[in-house]
Design a protein around this motif. Sequence first.
Motif, PDB file in Angstrom:
ATOM      1  N   ASN A  89       0.879  -1.155   0.000  1.00 35.55           N
ATOM      2  CA  ASN A  89       0.000   0.000   0.000  1.00 35.55           C
ATOM      3  C   ASN A  89       0.922   1.211   0.000  1.00 35.55           C
ATOM      4  O   ASN A  89       1.541   1.526   1.018  1.00 35.55           O
ATOM      5  CB  ASN A  89      -0.904  -0.009   1.235  1.00 35.55           C
ATOM      6  CG  ASN A  89      -1.833   1.172   1.290  1.00 35.55           C
ATOM      7  OD1 ASN A  89      -1.451   2.299   0.982  1.00 35.55           O
ATOM      8  ND2 ASN A  89      -3.060   0.927   1.718  1.00 35.55           N
ATOM      9  N   GLU A  90       1.042   1.842  -1.169  1.00 39.41           N
ATOM     10  CA  GLU A  90       1.978   2.956  -1.348  1.00 39.41           C
ATOM     11  C   GLU A  90       1.624   4.150  -0.454  1.00 39.41           C
ATOM     12  O   GLU A  90       2.506   4.804   0.078  1.00 39.41           O
ATOM     13  CB  GLU A  90       1.999   3.412  -2.811  1.00 39.41           C
ATOM     14  CG  GLU A  90       2.472   2.353  -3.784  1.00 39.41           C
ATOM     15  CD  GLU A  90       3.971   2.306  -3.949  1.00 39.41           C
ATOM     16  OE1 GLU A  90       4.659   3.288  -3.578  1.00 39.41           O
ATOM     17  OE2 GLU A  90       4.466   1.282  -4.445  1.00 39.41           O
ATOM     18  N   ASN A  91       0.338   4.442  -0.316  1.00 40.29           N
ATOM     19  CA  ASN A  91      -0.087   5.615   0.463  1.00 40.29           C
ATOM     20  C   ASN A  91       0.211   5.484   1.946  1.00 40.29           C
ATOM     21  O   ASN A  91       0.593   6.445   2.600  1.00 40.29           O
ATOM     22  CB  ASN A  91      -1.579   5.882   0.261  1.00 40.29           C
ATOM     23  CG  ASN A  91      -1.890   6.300  -1.153  1.00 40.29           C
ATOM     24  OD1 ASN A  91      -1.079   6.922  -1.822  1.00 40.29           O
ATOM     25  ND2 ASN A  91      -3.062   5.929  -1.629  1.00 40.29           N
ATOM     26  N   HIS A  92       0.011   4.288   2.484  1.00 38.11           N
ATOM     27  CA  HIS A  92       0.178   4.088   3.924  1.00 38.11           C
ATOM     28  C   HIS A  92       1.494   3.403   4.269  1.00 38.11           C
ATOM     29  O   HIS A  92       1.758   3.141   5.445  1.00 38.11           O
ATOM     30  CB  HIS A  92      -0.995   3.287   4.490  1.00 38.11           C
ATOM     31  CG  HIS A  92      -2.296   3.999   4.335  1.00 38.11           C
ATOM     32  ND1 HIS A  92      -2.659   5.070   5.114  1.00 38.11           N
ATOM     33  CD2 HIS A  92      -3.323   3.813   3.458  1.00 38.11           C
ATOM     34  CE1 HIS A  92      -3.848   5.506   4.740  1.00 38.11           C
ATOM     35  NE2 HIS A  92      -4.267   4.761   3.728  1.00 38.11           N
ATOM     36  N   GLU A 111       0.879  -8.034   7.874  1.00 40.68           N
ATOM     37  CA  GLU A 111       1.165  -6.621   7.624  1.00 40.68           C
ATOM     38  C   GLU A 111       2.462  -6.189   8.285  1.00 40.68           C
ATOM     39  O   GLU A 111       2.742  -6.571   9.417  1.00 40.68           O
ATOM     40  CB  GLU A 111       0.051  -5.733   8.200  1.00 40.68           C
ATOM     41  CG  GLU A 111      -1.255  -5.831   7.500  1.00 40.68           C
ATOM     42  CD  GLU A 111      -2.275  -4.853   8.072  1.00 40.68           C
ATOM     43  OE1 GLU A 111      -1.880  -3.847   8.720  1.00 40.68           O
ATOM     44  OE2 GLU A 111      -3.470  -5.099   7.886  1.00 40.68           O
TER      45      GLU A 111
END
Length: 150
Positions: A89-92, A111
């Motif tokens: 997840n690039e944003n987070h 995760e």
Amino acid sequence: MKTTCNTWILGICFILFAGSTFAQQASKSGQKIIDLVVGTWQISQVYDGKKQITSNSDTLVQTIEFTREAKYITRNNSQKIDSGLFRINENHKILYLESKNSADGEARPVEWGLSLQNHILTLSGRGSPHAERFKYIYTRKSGTKKMGTE
């Protein structure tokens, strides 16, 4: 009145032009994490909370490799100990590892908080209080060389 209207139109055009130019520059210079993580990483430090728990023998043999096909392989002394698929997840800045070697045969993603800086990959546990205590720091062994600071 006509001059004020023309000034507003000119101002709006300038803002739109400036905004699109900025967006183009940001996308050209920005690199995606998924592209930067490709390669082989060797573990250098492991932390349990603030306490470093790494021995020299641990750091010499453990590696994780990320491929362009979104697969990963972890090795200990060149022996494969785990493999599977990964996504980011690039944003987070979250790395998801989905092992093929799950105990019940059903892969569940694990995760990890992810940080990349100057050829250092840091993975921080996520999802449970136990996992959140651990942090793994890797140095690039081989692979993509273009990397900036994030």
